[in-house]
Motif scaffolding. Structure first.
Motif, PDB file in Angstrom:
ATOM      1  N   LEU A 185       0.816  -1.211   0.000  1.00 44.37           N
ATOM      2  CA  LEU A 185       0.000   0.000   0.000  1.00 44.37           C
ATOM      3  C   LEU A 185       0.852   1.265   0.000  1.00 44.37           C
ATOM      4  CD1 LEU A 185      -2.898  -0.948   2.461  1.00 44.37           C
ATOM      5  CD2 LEU A 185      -3.004  -0.726  -0.027  1.00 44.37           C
ATOM      6  N   GLU A 186       1.973   1.214   0.722  1.00 46.54           N
ATOM      7  CA  GLU A 186       2.811   2.408   0.820  1.00 46.54           C
ATOM      8  C   GLU A 186       3.478   2.771  -0.510  1.00 46.54           C
ATOM      9  OE1 GLU A 186       5.127  -1.075   2.765  1.00 46.54           O
ATOM     10  OE2 GLU A 186       3.076  -0.308   2.667  1.00 46.54           O
ATOM     11  N   SER A 187       3.469   1.849  -1.465  1.00 47.03           N
ATOM     12  CA  SER A 187       4.068   2.148  -2.770  1.00 47.03           C
ATOM     13  C   SER A 187       3.161   3.029  -3.630  1.00 47.03           C
ATOM     14  CB  SER A 187       4.339   0.851  -3.544  1.00 47.03           C
ATOM     15  OG  SER A 187       3.142   0.279  -4.023  1.00 47.03           O
ATOM     16  N   ARG A 188       1.885   3.081  -3.300  1.00 47.55           N
ATOM     17  CA  ARG A 188       0.875   3.861  -4.019  1.00 47.55           C
ATOM     18  C   ARG A 188       0.722   3.421  -5.478  1.00 47.55           C
ATOM     19  NH1 ARG A 188       0.510  10.139  -2.881  1.00 47.55           N
ATOM     20  NH2 ARG A 188      -1.467   9.660  -3.925  1.00 47.55           N
TER      21      ARG A 188
ATOM     22  N   LYS B 205       8.041   5.211  -7.277  1.00 45.58           N
ATOM     23  CA  LYS B 205       8.662   5.312  -5.960  1.00 45.58           C
ATOM     24  C   LYS B 205       7.872   6.323  -5.133  1.00 45.58           C
ATOM     25  CE  LYS B 205      12.229   2.506  -5.845  1.00 45.58           C
ATOM     26  NZ  LYS B 205      11.628   1.537  -6.775  1.00 45.58           N
ATOM     27  N   ALA B 206       7.205   5.825  -4.091  1.00 43.58           N
ATOM     28  CA  ALA B 206       6.395   6.686  -3.230  1.00 43.58           C
ATOM     29  C   ALA B 206       7.116   6.944  -1.913  1.00 43.58           C
ATOM     30  CB  ALA B 206       5.035   6.036  -2.967  1.00 43.58           C
ATOM     31  N   GLY B 207       6.579   7.897  -1.151  1.00 44.09           N
ATOM     32  CA  GLY B 207       7.177   8.226   0.139  1.00 44.09           C
ATOM     33  C   GLY B 207       8.472   8.998  -0.019  1.00 44.09           C
ATOM     34  N   GLN B 208       9.263   9.008   1.045  1.00 38.02           N
ATOM     35  CA  GLN B 208      10.519   9.746   1.010  1.00 38.02           C
ATOM     36  C   GLN B 208      11.597   8.949   0.294  1.00 38.02           C
ATOM     37  OE1 GLN B 208      12.120  10.730   4.862  1.00 38.02           O
ATOM     38  NE2 GLN B 208      13.928  11.752   4.032  1.00 38.02           N
ATOM     39  N   VAL B 209      12.214   9.578  -0.679  1.00 43.15           N
ATOM     40  CA  VAL B 209      13.311   8.975  -1.429  1.00 43.15           C
ATOM     41  C   VAL B 209      14.452   9.982  -1.451  1.00 43.15           C
ATOM     42  CG1 VAL B 209      14.031   8.042  -3.648  1.00 43.15           C
ATOM     43  CG2 VAL B 209      11.703   7.674  -2.855  1.00 43.15           C
TER      44      VAL B 209
ATOM     45  N   CYS C 220      18.497   5.876  -1.833  1.00 44.37           N
ATOM     46  CA  CYS C 220      18.148   5.232  -0.565  1.00 44.37           C
ATOM     47  C   CYS C 220      16.666   5.429  -0.245  1.00 44.37           C
ATOM     48  CB  CYS C 220      18.969   5.807   0.594  1.00 44.37           C
ATOM     49  SG  CYS C 220      20.760   5.679   0.385  1.00 44.37           S
ATOM     50  N   TYR C 221      16.140   4.499   0.521  1.00 49.47           N
ATOM     51  CA  TYR C 221      14.800   4.651   1.065  1.00 49.47           C
ATOM     52  C   TYR C 221      14.862   5.561   2.289  1.00 49.47           C
ATOM     53  CZ  TYR C 221      13.614   0.665  -1.896  1.00 49.47           C
ATOM     54  OH  TYR C 221      13.431  -0.169  -2.971  1.00 49.47           O
ATOM     55  N   SER C 222      13.695   5.890   2.836  1.00 50.04           N
ATOM     56  CA  SER C 222      13.646   6.815   3.967  1.00 50.04           C
ATOM     57  C   SER C 222      14.410   6.299   5.181  1.00 50.04           C
ATOM     58  CB  SER C 222      12.191   7.102   4.356  1.00 50.04           C
ATOM     59  OG  SER C 222      11.516   5.895   4.679  1.00 50.04           O
TER      60      SER C 222
ATOM     61  N   PRO D 199       4.636   9.557  -6.870  1.00 49.74           N
ATOM     62  CA  PRO D 199       3.257   9.985  -6.608  1.00 49.74           C
ATOM     63  C   PRO D 199       3.084  10.769  -5.318  1.00 49.74           C
ATOM     64  CG  PRO D 199       3.500   7.641  -6.178  1.00 49.74           C
ATOM     65  CD  PRO D 199       4.778   8.099  -6.803  1.00 49.74           C
ATOM     66  N   SER D 200       4.083  10.767  -4.437  1.00 50.40           N
ATOM     67  CA  SER D 200       3.972  11.478  -3.156  1.00 50.40           C
ATOM     68  C   SER D 200       4.475  12.914  -3.240  1.00 50.40           C
ATOM     69  CB  SER D 200       4.747  10.734  -2.066  1.00 50.40           C
ATOM     70  OG  SER D 200       4.277   9.404  -1.923  1.00 50.40           O
TER      71      SER D 200
END
Length: 223
Positions: free
Chosen positions: A15-18, A72-76, A84-86, A132-133
């Motif tokens: 879900l967090e990938s949107r 790539k959703a969220g903090q990148v 890197c990921y968050s 998308p974020s």
């Protein structure tokens, strides 16, 4: 409405990938678009090495070509030249742009594997990354690494109307290669049937039914 694969909704995703939001967004495109979510390829290389590769979305339009999209959703972020990921974990494949680009060339190789090498140079292949974020103004302030560019990057603002940005990405000329999409209806159908959504029908023969019946009968005798 675009032709979506899977047709009943997105493939399994976090879900967090949107990716579900992107799937819904792409489904709004006209019916001359074919969209595959979670397009996977399997390679059996030398020394019997098995490997899997996946594109988040594969977009095909007979008038424009094929676009590989990595989401790539969220903090990148990038640290020391690495994506890197968050939480600080380093991304595999060198980040989303390189991952999408590498899969694009796998699709190019696929043309030859399925006997469509003559169409490879008449079907443009491009790649893009979708965050998308993030808003459009946030993307404009980023300092892109060498393999990235704002011009091939979608954001949250594009969820409402992805067609304009997709057309823009697909309109770019490829330096050193005069590739423009020029496909007949029959050629487009070949790409659909052999690359985008291959079809097959397995029908057991009567001989198999008889042999299976013998196997079941023998098993019952053994019991």
């Amino acid at each position: 409405m675009a032709h979506m694969i899977p047709s009943l909704g997105p493939a399994a995703y976090f879900l967090e990938s949107r990716e579900g939001d992107v799937y819904k967004s792409l489904s709004q495109l006209p019916d001359d678009y074919w969209i595959v979510h979670s397009y996977k390829m399997v390679d059996i290389a030398e020394r019997n090495t098995f490997s899997e590769h996946e594109a988040d979305f594969l977009v095909f339009n007979p008038k424009m070509g094929i676009l590989v999209i990595e989401v790539k959703a969220g903090q990148v972020r990038t640290i020391g030249g690495e994506w890197c990921y968050s939480n600080g974990d380093i991304m595999r494949h060198g980040g989303p742009y390189r991952q999408a680009d590498a899969f694009k060339w796998r699709i190019s190789d696929r043309f030859e594997q399925v006997g469509l090498s003559e169409l490879r140079h008449r079907c443009k292949l491009m790649h893009a990354v979708w965050f998308p974020s993030l808003r459009a103004d946030q993307l404009g302030r980023l300092e892109y690494s060498a393999e990235a560019a704002r011009e091939i990057t979608l954001c949250g603002s594009d969820l409402a109307d992805p067609g304009a940005m997709i057309e823009r990405v697909m309109s770019y000329d490829l330096e050193g290669a005069s590739v423009s999409t020029s496909l007949t209806e029959n050629e487009s159908r070949k790409i659909l049937d052999k690359i985008i959504r291959p079809e097959f029908n397995i029908i057991p023969t009567k001989d198999y039914d008889h042999r299976y019946g013998d196997f079941v009968f023998a098993s019952l005798l053994d019991e």
